[in-house]
Design a protein around this motif. Structure first.
Motif, mmCIF file in Angstrom:
data_model
loop_
_atom_site.group_PDB
_atom_site.id
_atom_site.type_symbol
_atom_site.label_atom_id
_atom_site.label_comp_id
_atom_site.label_asym_id
_atom_site.label_seq_id
_atom_site.Cartn_x
_atom_site.Cartn_y
_atom_site.Cartn_z
ATOM 1 N N TRP A 144 0.913 -1.067 -0.094
ATOM 2 C CA TRP A 144 0.058 0.054 0.007
ATOM 3 C C TRP A 144 0.882 1.236 0.071
ATOM 4 C CZ3 TRP A 144 -0.683 -3.684 3.854
ATOM 5 C CH2 TRP A 144 -1.998 -4.528 3.751
ATOM 6 N N ILE A 145 0.275 2.367 -0.183
ATOM 7 C CA ILE A 145 0.701 3.558 0.174
ATOM 8 C C ILE A 145 -0.080 4.509 0.759
ATOM 9 C CG2 ILE A 145 1.440 5.987 -1.132
ATOM 10 C CD1 ILE A 145 1.772 4.262 -3.826
ATOM 11 N N GLY A 146 0.363 5.012 2.027
ATOM 12 C CA GLY A 146 -0.312 5.626 3.016
ATOM 13 C C GLY A 146 0.284 5.554 4.176
ATOM 14 N N GLN A 147 -0.628 5.386 5.457
ATOM 15 C CA GLN A 147 -0.227 4.916 6.715
ATOM 16 C C GLN A 147 0.642 3.677 6.834
ATOM 17 O OE1 GLN A 147 -3.612 4.590 9.260
ATOM 18 N NE2 GLN A 147 -2.355 4.235 11.081
ATOM 19 N N VAL A 148 0.311 2.536 6.206
ATOM 20 C CA VAL A 148 1.396 1.481 5.967
ATOM 21 C C VAL A 148 1.774 1.796 4.456
ATOM 22 C CG1 VAL A 148 1.363 -0.867 5.626
ATOM 23 C CG2 VAL A 148 -0.049 0.106 7.564
ATOM 24 N N ASN A 149 3.020 2.085 4.447
ATOM 25 C CA ASN A 149 3.629 2.515 3.075
ATOM 26 C C ASN A 149 4.870 1.659 2.583
ATOM 27 O OD1 ASN A 149 4.444 4.076 1.144
ATOM 28 N ND2 ASN A 149 4.387 5.985 2.280
#
Length: 270
Positions: A173-178
């Motif tokens: 993913w891309i974001g908080q978990v990246n």
């Protein structure tokens, strides 16, 4: 140049299309959106997409996003590309396709690994799968984090059983978990030569293929859906079908056809 460019972007938090399938025609591109069924427990839509196309310069640029927890991670990616739009359009307008793809890869990796973007990601709630696709001349290039899907439908490929271009990757993913926070970022990329004649590019989030009763889990069923009527009508009936099968997850589709006059590569003995 801007006269020839069509630009569109949307995030599910702006309008969720729960219980309401929607079809949008942007020149030759069809965008289909469905938020899922409220009676299956759905109440929000965390998908997103961005579509730019320039018919004069013969390219399309698409981002498809499937976020979870909230749509914030999808929002920051769309925002980032909109902010860098003039730079990206310059790359898409480069004289050779090879140059465009080479510099595009650099641009995207720099963008996702920049300290500014990484710190923005740390402050969002949730994360998103992200599929970026560029079609220019007789080639399609893609960059994929996560499990959104890119299909290429063409009779010569379907005869050999090839429909899907990228592999779905889970736990990316891309974001908080990246993935870009890792010591080694994980993503996949590829380039495919389009065949002579009509090529159909079809991007979708996983709501379509993970629908109860699995009407579209096999790409052959998607491919066959397009034989009879106009693209917009086909996608409308696909969304109706998943609605009738009581899908909960949201589905976003971006679909278009490109006719290539140039010959494609063949084996030396063909």
């Amino acid at each position: 140049m801007s006269n020839h460019i069509v630009e569109f972007n949307w995030i599910g938090s702006q309008e969720n299309f729960v219980d309401k399938p929607d079809i949008l025609q942007l020149n030759h591109i069809v965008v289909g959106r469905y938020g899922g069924n409220s009676n299956a427990g759905q109440y929000k839509n965390e998908d997103g997409c961005l579509v730019w196309l320039n018919e004069k310069e013969d390219w399309e640029f698409i981002i498809l996003l499937d976020a979870h927890n909230t749509s914030e991670s999808a929002e920051i990616i769309v925002e980032q590309f909109v902010n860098d739009s003039s730079q990206i359009k310059d790359l898409l307008s480069l004289p050779t396709t090879h140059q465009t793809f080479k510099m595009f890869e650099e641009q995207i990796l720099n963008m996702f690994q920049s300290q500014e973007f990484l710190s923005t990601c740390r402050n969002v709630k949730g994360e998103t799968a992200c599929l970026i696709v560029v079609r220019k001349d007789k080639y399609v290039w893609w960059f994929s984090v996560g499990d959104c899907i890119l299909y290429l439908f063409h009779p010569e490929l379907s005869t050999l059983g090839q429909y899907q271009l990228n592999q779905r990757q889970f736990y990316e993913w891309i974001g908080q978990v990246n993935t870009f926070e890792q010591e080694v970022p994980c993503f996949s990329m590829g380039i495919k030569e389009l065949r002579q004649g009509e090529n159909h590019l079809f991007l979708t989030t996983d709501g379509l293929i993970e629908c109860p009763n699995e009407p579209y889990s096999s790409p052959i069923n998607i491919y066959n859906s397009f034989f009879n009527s106009k693209d917009g009508e086909n996608i409308q009936s696909m969304l109706k079908n998943i609605k009738d099968n009581n899908v909960r997850d949201s589905t976003t589709i971006v679909s278009w056809k490109v006719t290539i006059s140039k010959e494609a590569t063949r084996a030396s003995n063909q």
